[in-house]
Write an enzyme that holds these catalytic residues in place. Structure first.
Site, PDB file in Angstrom:
ATOM      1  N   GLY A  13     -56.398  -4.554-128.841  1.00 40.23           N
ATOM      2  CA  GLY A  13     -57.052  -3.747-129.437  1.00 40.23           C
ATOM      3  C   GLY A  13     -57.488  -2.536-128.607  1.00 40.23           C
ATOM      4  O   GLY A  13     -57.547  -1.164-129.244  1.00 40.23           O
ATOM      5  N   ASP A  34     -49.667  -8.538-120.155  1.00 45.12           N
ATOM      6  CA  ASP A  34     -50.352  -9.038-121.154  1.00 45.12           C
ATOM      7  C   ASP A  34     -49.495 -10.422-121.219  1.00 45.12           C
ATOM      8  O   ASP A  34     -48.200 -10.271-121.179  1.00 45.12           O
ATOM      9  CB  ASP A  34     -50.458  -8.433-122.368  1.00 45.12           C
ATOM     10  CG  ASP A  34     -51.410  -8.998-123.326  1.00 45.12           C
ATOM     11  OD1 ASP A  34     -52.408  -7.925-123.821  1.00 45.12           O
ATOM     12  OD2 ASP A  34     -51.232 -10.344-123.609  1.00 45.12           O
ATOM     13  N   ARG A  45     -56.109  -3.825-135.546  1.00 44.57           N
ATOM     14  CA  ARG A  45     -56.827  -3.176-134.456  1.00 44.57           C
ATOM     15  C   ARG A  45     -55.727  -3.034-133.350  1.00 44.57           C
ATOM     16  O   ARG A  45     -56.234  -2.313-132.460  1.00 44.57           O
ATOM     17  CB  ARG A  45     -57.901  -3.816-134.037  1.00 44.57           C
ATOM     18  CG  ARG A  45     -57.547  -5.457-133.494  1.00 44.57           C
ATOM     19  CD  ARG A  45     -58.929  -6.001-132.486  1.00 44.57           C
ATOM     20  NE  ARG A  45     -58.486  -7.171-132.053  1.00 44.57           N
ATOM     21  CZ  ARG A  45     -58.817  -8.587-132.431  1.00 44.57           C
ATOM     22  NH1 ARG A  45     -59.571  -8.815-133.615  1.00 44.57           N
ATOM     23  NH2 ARG A  45     -58.764  -9.462-131.558  1.00 44.57           N
ATOM     24  N   LYS A  58     -46.278  -8.984-126.725  1.00 38.12           N
ATOM     25  CA  LYS A  58     -46.816  -7.552-126.919  1.00 38.12           C
ATOM     26  C   LYS A  58     -46.208  -6.609-126.002  1.00 38.12           C
ATOM     27  O   LYS A  58     -46.117  -5.532-126.416  1.00 38.12           O
ATOM     28  CB  LYS A  58     -48.254  -8.242-126.656  1.00 38.12           C
ATOM     29  CG  LYS A  58     -49.059  -8.292-127.666  1.00 38.12           C
ATOM     30  CD  LYS A  58     -50.716  -8.464-127.337  1.00 38.12           C
ATOM     31  CE  LYS A  58     -51.255  -8.970-128.549  1.00 38.12           C
ATOM     32  NZ  LYS A  58     -52.693  -8.989-128.294  1.00 38.12           N
ATOM     33  N   ASP A 100     -59.762  -9.165-123.415  1.00 41.42           N
ATOM     34  CA  ASP A 100     -60.456  -9.894-124.449  1.00 41.42           C
ATOM     35  C   ASP A 100     -61.425 -11.153-123.804  1.00 41.42           C
ATOM     36  O   ASP A 100     -62.083 -11.813-124.500  1.00 41.42           O
ATOM     37  CB  ASP A 100     -60.059 -10.458-125.708  1.00 41.42           C
ATOM     38  CG  ASP A 100     -58.877 -11.691-125.308  1.00 41.42           C
ATOM     39  OD1 ASP A 100     -58.869 -12.015-124.073  1.00 41.42           O
ATOM     40  OD2 ASP A 100     -58.426 -11.952-126.353  1.00 41.42           O
ATOM     41  N   ALA A 103     -63.732 -13.501-117.536  1.00 41.78           N
ATOM     42  CA  ALA A 103     -62.747 -13.444-116.231  1.00 41.78           C
ATOM     43  C   ALA A 103     -61.826 -12.538-115.934  1.00 41.78           C
ATOM     44  O   ALA A 103     -62.064 -12.092-114.779  1.00 41.78           O
ATOM     45  CB  ALA A 103     -62.110 -14.901-116.434  1.00 41.78           C
ATOM     46  N   CYS A 144     -72.459  -3.791-110.933  1.00 40.73           N
ATOM     47  CA  CYS A 144     -73.673  -3.340-110.877  1.00 40.73           C
ATOM     48  C   CYS A 144     -74.330  -3.284-112.497  1.00 40.73           C
ATOM     49  O   CYS A 144     -75.650  -3.443-112.229  1.00 40.73           O
ATOM     50  CB  CYS A 144     -73.370  -1.827-110.711  1.00 40.73           C
ATOM     51  SG  CYS A 144     -72.692  -1.639-108.948  1.00 40.73           S
ATOM     52  N   CYS A 157     -64.597 -11.003-128.385  1.00 44.04           N
ATOM     53  CA  CYS A 157     -64.075 -10.592-129.425  1.00 44.04           C
ATOM     54  C   CYS A 157     -62.891 -11.633-130.076  1.00 44.04           C
ATOM     55  O   CYS A 157     -62.437 -11.676-130.890  1.00 44.04           O
ATOM     56  CB  CYS A 157     -63.467  -9.295-129.408  1.00 44.04           C
ATOM     57  SG  CYS A 157     -61.787  -8.955-128.366  1.00 44.04           S
TER      58      CYS A 157
END
Ligand SMILES: [Zn+2]
Length: 238
Positions: A13, A34, A45, A58, A100, A103, A144, A157
């Site tokens: 997305g 990916d 999306r 993908k 998404d 980690a 930070c 998500c």
């Protein structure tokens, strides 16, 4: 800027609009990483794909789409993993992260800090999200702002869903921040952007300072990065 090599971590997305905007803006040396396939439920999306891509890799489908925009695309079908992350990101002029899960977000940030590579990151859930660009050693990093991978139950998500228009805005914003950095505009780094689509003033930017004690300031990141450091929190779903 047209010679810049950009790695996109995640081709979903956020990565879809970011990659399209970059390619059409003349940033055409793109590498995508990916491990996922195109899913019908995500098409709203993930604007790089259409119905004919469902069930396919993908990165391979994204490469075909981006090559039609004049981009030169390399693909890595897999996940960004701690043992290779620093070496991988070190091959690029800039990294854009649109994963998404927390980690991968923290791993990308840490790897870019160690490799000294500028990184643009974003995240979104439902109607809201954020984006942050970081220049290692010179501006605030992801840690930070968010310190560490949330160990309690936090929505992502992947489980909570996200509005397609929200990741469209944030993915394009990531591309804009990346283009600013590639043009040498260092003021883009250290701006934390928040986007709340349902708010009266939905888009805001505030300058964040490096946090005292953060691993980016204290140089306490282990090298090589360890798998255990990015272990996901225990799942509390039934
Ligand atoms: Zn930091």
């Amino acid at each position: 800027m047209s010679d810049a090599r950009v790695l996109l971590v995640g081709a979903g997305g956020l990565g879809s609009p970011a990659a399209l905007v970059l390619a059409r803006s003349g940033v055409r040396r793109l590498t995508l990483i990916d491990d996922d396939q195109v899913d019908l439920s995500n098409l709203h999306r993930q604007v790089l794909y259409d119905d004919g891509d469902v069930g396919h890799s993908k990165v391979h489908r994204a490469a075909k789409r981006l090559e039609r925009e004049g981009a030169t695309v390399e693909v890595i079908e897999g996940r960004l993993l701690p043992p290779i992350a620093v070496d991988l990101v070190g091959r690029f002029d800039l990294v854009i992260e649109g994963a998404d899960n927390f980690a991968t977000k923290f791993l990308t940030s840490d790897a870019c800090q160690l490799a000294g590579v500028p990184v643009v990151q974003a995240g979104a859930v439902r109607w809201a999200g954020w984006a942050l660009a970081s220049l290692p050693g010179r501006s605030a990093c992801l840690r930070c702002v968010f310190e560490d991978i949330p160990r309690d139950r936090v929505e992502t998500c992947a489980v909570a869903g996200v509005v397609g228009a929200v990741v469209g805005v944030l993915g394009a914003l990531e591309a804009a921040l990346a283009i600013r950095l590639l043009h040498g505009d260092e003021t883009a780094a250290g701006e934390l952007w928040s986007y709340r689509a349902l708010a009266a003033h939905p888009l805001r930017a505030s300058r964040v300072r490096p946090r005292a004690g953060c691993s980016c300031r204290e140089r306490t990141l282990p090298d090589p990065l360890t798998v255990e450091r990015y272990a996901p929190p225990p799942c509390t779903n039934p």
